[in-house]
Scaffold this motif. Structure first.
Motif, PDB file in Angstrom:
ATOM      1  N   GLN A  49      22.049   2.022 -14.481  1.00 29.78           N
ATOM      2  CA  GLN A  49      22.031   2.233 -13.034  1.00 29.78           C
ATOM      3  C   GLN A  49      20.847   3.094 -12.621  1.00 29.78           C
ATOM      4  O   GLN A  49      20.264   2.894 -11.550  1.00 29.78           O
ATOM      5  CB  GLN A  49      23.343   2.871 -12.583  1.00 29.78           C
ATOM      6  N   GLU A  50      20.477   4.061 -13.473  1.00 27.20           N
ATOM      7  CA  GLU A  50      19.288   4.860 -13.168  1.00 27.20           C
ATOM      8  C   GLU A  50      18.044   3.983 -13.178  1.00 27.20           C
ATOM      9  O   GLU A  50      17.181   4.092 -12.304  1.00 27.20           O
ATOM     10  CB  GLU A  50      19.119   5.998 -14.183  1.00 27.20           C
ATOM     11  N   GLY A 106      18.052   1.950 -10.187  1.00 23.09           N
ATOM     12  CA  GLY A 106      17.812   2.797  -9.024  1.00 23.09           C
ATOM     13  C   GLY A 106      16.334   2.977  -8.741  1.00 23.09           C
ATOM     14  O   GLY A 106      15.898   2.968  -7.581  1.00 23.09           O
ATOM     15  N   HIS A 107      15.522   3.153  -9.797  1.00 24.94           N
ATOM     16  CA  HIS A 107      14.074   3.284  -9.613  1.00 24.94           C
ATOM     17  C   HIS A 107      13.489   1.990  -9.041  1.00 24.94           C
ATOM     18  O   HIS A 107      12.605   2.020  -8.171  1.00 24.94           O
ATOM     19  CB  HIS A 107      13.398   3.611 -10.945  1.00 24.94           C
ATOM     20  N   LEU A 118      15.125  -0.238  -7.191  1.00 25.65           N
ATOM     21  CA  LEU A 118      15.580  -0.358  -5.804  1.00 25.65           C
ATOM     22  C   LEU A 118      14.798   0.574  -4.885  1.00 25.65           C
ATOM     23  O   LEU A 118      14.474   0.201  -3.750  1.00 25.65           O
ATOM     24  CB  LEU A 118      17.076  -0.063  -5.725  1.00 25.65           C
ATOM     25  N   ASP A 119      14.504   1.777  -5.352  1.00 17.49           N
ATOM     26  CA  ASP A 119      13.699   2.700  -4.542  1.00 17.49           C
ATOM     27  C   ASP A 119      12.353   2.076  -4.195  1.00 17.49           C
ATOM     28  O   ASP A 119      11.889   2.137  -3.046  1.00 17.49           O
ATOM     29  CB  ASP A 119      13.467   4.014  -5.293  1.00 17.49           C
ATOM     30  N   ALA A 133      24.261  -2.620  -7.468  1.00 15.13           N
ATOM     31  CA  ALA A 133      23.273  -1.660  -6.953  1.00 15.13           C
ATOM     32  C   ALA A 133      23.872  -0.275  -6.767  1.00 15.13           C
ATOM     33  O   ALA A 133      23.180   0.633  -6.289  1.00 15.13           O
ATOM     34  CB  ALA A 133      22.707  -2.163  -5.628  1.00 15.13           C
ATOM     35  N   GLY A 134      25.133  -0.083  -7.144  1.00 16.38           N
ATOM     36  CA  GLY A 134      25.757   1.225  -6.991  1.00 16.38           C
ATOM     37  C   GLY A 134      25.860   1.610  -5.524  1.00 16.38           C
ATOM     38  O   GLY A 134      26.152   0.782  -4.660  1.00 16.38           O
ATOM     39  N   ASP A 135      25.543   2.874  -5.233  1.00 17.10           N
ATOM     40  CA  ASP A 135      25.624   3.340  -3.844  1.00 17.10           C
ATOM     41  C   ASP A 135      24.256   3.367  -3.175  1.00 17.10           C
ATOM     42  O   ASP A 135      24.076   4.026  -2.151  1.00 17.10           O
ATOM     43  CB  ASP A 135      26.282   4.720  -3.787  1.00 17.10           C
ATOM     44  N   HIS A 136      23.285   2.649  -3.739  1.00 14.24           N
ATOM     45  CA  HIS A 136      21.951   2.634  -3.146  1.00 14.24           C
ATOM     46  C   HIS A 136      21.995   1.934  -1.782  1.00 14.24           C
ATOM     47  O   HIS A 136      22.585   0.861  -1.649  1.00 14.24           O
ATOM     48  CB  HIS A 136      20.969   1.907  -4.067  1.00 14.24           C
TER      49      HIS A 136
END
Length: 230
Positions: free
Chosen positions: A140-141, A144-145, A147-148, A174-177
């Motif tokens: 997820q990390e 996350g990068h 998605l950012d 995508a988790g909570d992004h």
């Protein structure tokens, strides 16, 4: 990059303060993992053998089983190390700001530096092995990068496509992004298209085709940057 080096220094400092028995245990486990990586490079993960590793280390099989309960525990360590390495690579690249192309080329550099490490987590699954759920946090990390970087280049609102509508309601991956459906689409394009090229390249499927895979990859990176724009 400084953050990654700082974490490494902290890890080294923490290791030096461990009791001698714990330090020895960590050293044996690390040596075993090095031999395991060599085995995987030679014969693939499915051929991994704790008994063979123990022999290379001058130990008996039962002795090594005091450090790894079974083959799956060793594979889990290797997979977790690989994910952490990629997460560190992305984190270091992201410290300069969200840059989708920068992440894409960092991914290829990381994969080419150690193809077996890449194939261990993105290649053919090891028969009979099931990765534990605790690798989810690291993946997820990594996502996350991505998605950012995808959200940083978000396009203006557009008429929703069937996939965009689907992603609006199916975004658990995508988790909570808070990325928009367009950014989610771009992240999926990054994941599928770039991994597709890398997997084919590292498996040797471009051999003999007479093309520059770096040029193909760079073109795919440009295309990924446009995903969700039309």
């Amino acid at each position: 990059m400084g953050g990654t080096r700082g974490r490494r220094r902290q890890a080294v400092a923490a290791a030096e303060t461990r009791p001698p028995r714990e330090r020895y245990r960590a050293q044996v486990r690390e040596e075993a993992k090095q031999h395991a990586r060599q085995q995987i490079a030679t014969a693939g993960a499915s051929a991994l053998s704790l008994n063979a590793i123990a022999k290379q280390m001058g130990m008996s099989g039962p002795a090594l089983y005091r450090y790894f309960a079974n083959r799956d525990e060793l594979i889990t360590e290797l997979i977790t190390d690989a994910y952490r390495s990629l997460a560190d690579t992305f984190r270091a690249r992201a410290e300069t700001g969200p840059d989708l192309a920068g992440l894409a080329h960092a991914l290829r550099d990381w994969a080419l530096a150690d193809p077996q490490r890449y194939l261990l987590i993105y290649g053919t699954p090891v028969p009979g092995y099931h990765a534990p759920a605790d690798t989810t946090r690291i993946t997820q990390e990594i996502m996350g990068h991505i998605l950012d970087a995808c959200a940083a280049g978000d396009p203006p609102a557009e008429p929703p496509s069937p996939l965009a509508a689907h992603l609006a309601d199916h975004r658990a991956w995508a988790g909570d992004h808070p990325a928009s459906p367009a950014a989610l689409r771009r992240a999926l394009a990054f994941w599928t298209r770039l991994h597709g090229v890398l997997s084919l390249e590292l498996a040797g499927h471009f051999t003999g085709m007479g093309l520059d895979v770096a040029e193909l990859y760079a073109d795919e990176v440009l295309a990924v940057g446009q995903a969700g724009l039309s």
